[in-house]
Design a protein around this motif. Structure first.
Motif, PDB file in Angstrom:
ATOM      1  N   ASN A 105       0.828  -1.214   0.000  1.00 24.87           N
ATOM      2  CA  ASN A 105       0.000   0.000   0.000  1.00 24.87           C
ATOM      3  C   ASN A 105       0.857   1.255   0.000  1.00 24.87           C
ATOM      4  OD1 ASN A 105      -2.323  -1.507  -0.035  1.00 24.87           O
ATOM      5  ND2 ASN A 105      -2.690  -1.376   2.170  1.00 24.87           N
ATOM      6  N   GLY A 106       1.916   1.225   0.784  1.00 30.23           N
ATOM      7  CA  GLY A 106       2.799   2.394   0.852  1.00 30.23           C
ATOM      8  C   GLY A 106       3.474   2.669  -0.474  1.00 30.23           C
ATOM      9  N   GLN A 107       3.951   1.600  -1.131  1.00 33.60           N
ATOM     10  CA  GLN A 107       4.576   1.784  -2.443  1.00 33.60           C
ATOM     11  C   GLN A 107       3.577   2.283  -3.474  1.00 33.60           C
ATOM     12  OE1 GLN A 107       6.185  -2.113  -3.104  1.00 33.60           O
ATOM     13  NE2 GLN A 107       8.140  -1.649  -2.091  1.00 33.60           N
ATOM     14  N   PHE A 108       2.350   1.745  -3.405  1.00 30.44           N
ATOM     15  CA  PHE A 108       1.317   2.194  -4.346  1.00 30.44           C
ATOM     16  C   PHE A 108       0.973   3.670  -4.120  1.00 30.44           C
ATOM     17  CE2 PHE A 108      -3.126   2.937  -5.449  1.00 30.44           C
ATOM     18  CZ  PHE A 108      -3.117   2.531  -6.776  1.00 30.44           C
ATOM     19  N   ALA A 109       0.891   4.056  -2.823  1.00 27.98           N
ATOM     20  CA  ALA A 109       0.560   5.453  -2.510  1.00 27.98           C
ATOM     21  C   ALA A 109       1.641   6.386  -3.010  1.00 27.98           C
ATOM     22  CB  ALA A 109       0.363   5.618  -1.001  1.00 27.98           C
ATOM     23  N   ARG A 110       2.916   5.982  -2.830  1.00 27.74           N
ATOM     24  CA  ARG A 110       4.012   6.828  -3.322  1.00 27.74           C
ATOM     25  C   ARG A 110       3.995   6.925  -4.842  1.00 27.74           C
ATOM     26  NH1 ARG A 110       6.724   4.254   0.954  1.00 27.74           N
ATOM     27  NH2 ARG A 110       7.599   2.653  -0.433  1.00 27.74           N
ATOM     28  N   ALA A 111       3.686   5.821  -5.492  1.00 30.20           N
ATOM     29  CA  ALA A 111       3.603   5.846  -6.955  1.00 30.20           C
ATOM     30  C   ALA A 111       2.440   6.725  -7.417  1.00 30.20           C
ATOM     31  CB  ALA A 111       3.429   4.421  -7.486  1.00 30.20           C
ATOM     32  N   ALA A 112       1.290   6.632  -6.701  1.00 27.71           N
ATOM     33  CA  ALA A 112       0.130   7.456  -7.058  1.00 27.71           C
ATOM     34  C   ALA A 112       0.441   8.932  -6.857  1.00 27.71           C
ATOM     35  CB  ALA A 112      -1.074   7.039  -6.214  1.00 27.71           C
ATOM     36  N   ASP A 113       1.152   9.250  -5.760  1.00 26.39           N
ATOM     37  CA  ASP A 113       1.527  10.643  -5.520  1.00 26.39           C
ATOM     38  C   ASP A 113       2.443  11.157  -6.625  1.00 26.39           C
ATOM     39  OD1 ASP A 113       0.036  10.687  -3.227  1.00 26.39           O
ATOM     40  OD2 ASP A 113       1.729  10.373  -1.863  1.00 26.39           O
ATOM     41  N   THR A 114       3.359  10.296  -7.055  1.00 22.07           N
ATOM     42  CA  THR A 114       4.276  10.704  -8.133  1.00 22.07           C
ATOM     43  C   THR A 114       3.522  10.984  -9.425  1.00 22.07           C
ATOM     44  OG1 THR A 114       6.047   9.370  -7.149  1.00 22.07           O
ATOM     45  CG2 THR A 114       6.294  10.001  -9.465  1.00 22.07           C
ATOM     46  N   ILE A 115       2.566  10.107  -9.742  1.00 16.57           N
ATOM     47  CA  ILE A 115       1.767  10.294 -10.962  1.00 16.57           C
ATOM     48  C   ILE A 115       0.920  11.557 -10.853  1.00 16.57           C
ATOM     49  CG2 ILE A 115      -0.120   9.317 -12.331  1.00 16.57           C
ATOM     50  CD1 ILE A 115       0.987   6.539 -11.582  1.00 16.57           C
ATOM     51  N   THR A 116       0.312  11.775  -9.659  1.00  9.06           N
ATOM     52  CA  THR A 116      -0.512  12.977  -9.451  1.00  9.06           C
ATOM     53  C   THR A 116       0.320  14.239  -9.612  1.00  9.06           C
ATOM     54  OG1 THR A 116      -1.967  11.772  -7.946  1.00  9.06           O
ATOM     55  CG2 THR A 116      -2.003  14.182  -7.825  1.00  9.06           C
ATOM     56  N   ASP A 117       1.526  14.235  -9.011  1.00 11.87           N
ATOM     57  CA  ASP A 117       2.404  15.403  -9.131  1.00 11.87           C
ATOM     58  C   ASP A 117       2.787  15.650 -10.583  1.00 11.87           C
ATOM     59  OD1 ASP A 117       2.294  15.696  -6.410  1.00 11.87           O
ATOM     60  OD2 ASP A 117       4.232  14.739  -6.022  1.00 11.87           O
ATOM     61  N   ALA A 118       3.013  14.572 -11.324  1.00  7.89           N
ATOM     62  CA  ALA A 118       3.388  14.727 -12.732  1.00  7.89           C
ATOM     63  C   ALA A 118       2.245  15.343 -13.538  1.00  7.89           C
ATOM     64  CB  ALA A 118       3.785  13.365 -13.312  1.00  7.89           C
ATOM     65  N   TRP A 119       1.018  14.832 -13.313  1.00  5.81           N
ATOM     66  CA  TRP A 119      -0.131  15.383 -14.036  1.00  5.81           C
ATOM     67  C   TRP A 119      -0.397  16.831 -13.629  1.00  5.81           C
ATOM     68  CZ3 TRP A 119      -1.986  14.095 -18.375  1.00  5.81           C
ATOM     69  CH2 TRP A 119      -1.989  12.777 -18.805  1.00  5.81           C
ATOM     70  N   THR A 120      -0.213  17.131 -12.347  1.00  7.92           N
ATOM     71  CA  THR A 120      -0.387  18.517 -11.890  1.00  7.92           C
ATOM     72  C   THR A 120       0.597  19.434 -12.590  1.00  7.92           C
ATOM     73  OG1 THR A 120      -1.168  17.770  -9.728  1.00  7.92           O
ATOM     74  CG2 THR A 120      -0.372  20.031  -9.881  1.00  7.92           C
ATOM     75  N   ILE A 165       2.021  18.908 -15.473  1.00  3.30           N
ATOM     76  CA  ILE A 165       1.640  18.999 -16.891  1.00  3.30           C
ATOM     77  C   ILE A 165       0.492  19.989 -17.079  1.00  3.30           C
ATOM     78  CG2 ILE A 165       0.578  17.716 -18.788  1.00  3.30           C
ATOM     79  CD1 ILE A 165       2.179  15.271 -17.813  1.00  3.30           C
ATOM     80  N   ARG A 166      -0.512  19.911 -16.173  1.00  5.86           N
ATOM     81  CA  ARG A 166      -1.652  20.841 -16.279  1.00  5.86           C
ATOM     82  C   ARG A 166      -1.210  22.287 -16.094  1.00  5.86           C
ATOM     83  NH1 ARG A 166      -4.565  16.575 -13.664  1.00  5.86           N
ATOM     84  NH2 ARG A 166      -4.052  17.455 -11.628  1.00  5.86           N
ATOM     85  N   ARG A 167      -0.302  22.515 -15.147  1.00  2.16           N
ATOM     86  CA  ARG A 167       0.196  23.875 -14.929  1.00  2.16           C
ATOM     87  C   ARG A 167       0.920  24.391 -16.165  1.00  2.16           C
ATOM     88  NH1 ARG A 167       2.691  23.005  -8.838  1.00  2.16           N
ATOM     89  NH2 ARG A 167       0.708  23.191  -7.690  1.00  2.16           N
ATOM     90  N   LYS A 168       1.730  23.536 -16.765  1.00  2.00           N
ATOM     91  CA  LYS A 168       2.455  23.959 -17.962  1.00  2.00           C
ATOM     92  C   LYS A 168       1.502  24.221 -19.118  1.00  2.00           C
ATOM     93  CE  LYS A 168       6.784  21.639 -16.734  1.00  2.00           C
ATOM     94  NZ  LYS A 168       7.724  20.533 -17.037  1.00  2.00           N
TER      95      LYS A 168
END
Length: 480
Positions: A30-45, A47-50
């Motif tokens: 769960n912890g690894q999945f949460a960190r991966a999800a946070d990384t993906i969310t940060d990446a999309w954020t 991208i949206r800002r750019k």
């Protein structure tokens, strides 16, 4: 691996669900999945800002391109009060001469960019209202619009939390004059010393107006029994203009004079100015009059209520003739010091000119019947909710009485009037939607059922194209 180490690992697995430090494989996953999800969310954020940044840069470039290719005369208006009405009146006058594109009510940089992108080659005049919420807001707008003419109405304490001092506000308003060229024109209210001082900081030609100072002199402001303003303007040439308007209150001389002076300096005929002012209707919610058939006459002043100008509409109520006068006070803004004293002083001033005063909303407890004094027993009422106040007014209304609704826009006091002409079902005291008027919203639906923002109707336009033949989208800026 030793026997003791192996046994220790087995023990930690068994106790993993009930003890800190246990190795729980599910928790690790769960912890690894949460960190991966946070990384993906940060990446999309990111991208949206750019994407937003790229889109904004394109819109800004497009606005500059439209400004460069336009042959219109650009007029920008600012001031602590009166800028919206000034821009609306000026647009109404100019549209009697040629095609006019105007923007007011929404007055930030984003709105200026949108308005410029919608300019057409056939637009002869472009009128912009320029507002501010913090230091540094106006200069980028002025540099983008590059006005031919700039108008400053007055300097007073507004947006108190951002500016604090009159000097800071004056510096912000003066930045509208910076892009003016030597061939440009600055029209300033010379009765305001802070505005008059701006004349020394521009290379453009300066024209002043006022009741006591300036090239154009305003005299004899007067009201008819309905409270509508008439006044006299004397240009430098000495030939006077008698102007009759539908605006309420003597203090409305400022936007009327600013717009009329600008039109005269632009070469618009005095006859056209007089005729257009006679047909200009106040903008809805800005001292606009709404008559209920066989019922009361509402005066809606529900867009803003800074402390510095709060007493001005009260003087209108003093001058108006009516069988009964009532004032409903909501939220007061932009003041320093104790709020209770401000509401008490406001209610006492209102009791001097009205037969009944009603304080409504979250500040309704800041004045009470004990504060009235022996001079006005029973003439004050307080309601914590807008719905209670609306029901009381509807039950107690008499024909042709005058009811002033005065508040900042967060309380949406216009619902008290709407409750007479429609079925209002949305009654939160503060809904949090400050940039949308109730008559542009879902007022027939309970607030809890509004749902997502996509369910709301499109907001009223803040820019319109007005045509001299009356075939444009609007007959008057008052329709905005």
């Amino acid at each position: 691996m030793g026997a003791n180490a192996y046994a220790d690992i087995q023990k930690r697995f068994k106790n993993s669900n009930r003890g800190a430090g246990g190795l729980n494989i599910q928790q690790i996953a769960n912890g690894q999945f949460a960190r991966a999800a946070d990384t993906i969310t940060d990446a999309w954020t990111s991208i949206r800002r750019k994407r937003r940044a790229i889109r904004y840069k394109w819109r800004l470039w497009d606005a500059k391109w439209h400004r460069t290719r336009s042959g219109a005369t650009f007029i920008a208006v600012t001031g602590s009060s009166g800028k919206t009405t000034t821009a609306a009146i000026l647009s109404h006058i100019l549209s009697g001469s040629d095609q006019t594109f105007c923007q007011f009510r929404a007055n930030g940089l984003t709105e200026a960019v949108t308005t410029l992108r919608r300019l057409e080659p056939s637009d002869k005049y472009a009128v912009f209202e320029c507002g501010t919420g913090k230091p540094g807001d106006i200069l980028p707008m002025a540099q983008l619009i590059k006005p031919t003419i700039a108008i400053v109405t007055m300097v007073a304490i507004e947006h108190y939390s951002a500016f604090r001092t009159l000097a800071a506000i004056a510096a912000e308003k003066a930045s509208l004059l910076e892009p003016l060229s030597a061939g440009g024109l600055a029209i300033l209210n010379f009765d305001d010393p802070l505005v008059r001082a701006m004349a020394a900081n521009t290379k453009a030609r300066v024209v002043g107006f006022g009741q006591h100072n300036g090239d154009y002199r305003v005299s004899n402001p007067r009201l008819n029994p309905q409270g509508e303003l008439a006044l006299t303007i004397t240009p430098p040439t000495g030939q006077t203009l008698e102007l009759a308007t539908r605006l309420l209150g003597k203090y409305s001389w400022l936007p009327v004079a600013a717009a009329a002076v600008c039109a005269l300096e632009m070469g618009i005929s005095p006859e056209l100015i007089v005729a257009r002012l006679e047909t200009f209707q106040p903008m809805l919610g800005r001292m606009s009059v709404e008559q209920i058939p066989q019922g009361p006459r509402f005066i809606l002043d529900t867009q803003k209520a800074p402390w510095f100008s709060l007493m001005l509409p009260l003087e209108v109520i003093r001058e108006i003739e009516a069988p009964r006068k009532r004032i409903v006070l909501g939220q007061i803004s932009d003041y320093a010091g104790n709020s209770r004293s401000k509401y008490r002083n406001a209610c006492r001033a209102a009791l001097e000119v009205a037969d009944e005063v009603i304080l409504v909303g979250p500040n309704s407890h800041k004045f009470s019947t004990t504060d009235e004094g022996s001079a006005s027993p029973g003439r004050f009422k307080g309601f914590p909710t807008i719905k209670e106040c609306a029901e009381y007014i509807r039950q107690s209304a008499v024909e042709d009485e005058v009811i002033l609704l005065k508040s900042a826009k967060n309380l949406h006091l216009e619902r008290i009037w709407l409750n007479f002409v429609d079925d209002v079902q949305c009654w939160p005291t503060e809904c949090g939607v400050k940039n949308r008027r109730c008559f542009d919203c879902l007022f027939r639906v309970p607030f809890a059922e509004h749902g997502a923002a996509k369910n709301y109707p499109r907001k009223a336009p803040y820019q319109q194209r007005l045509c001299p033949d009356g075939k444009g989208p609007l007959a008057s800026p008052a329709d905005l």
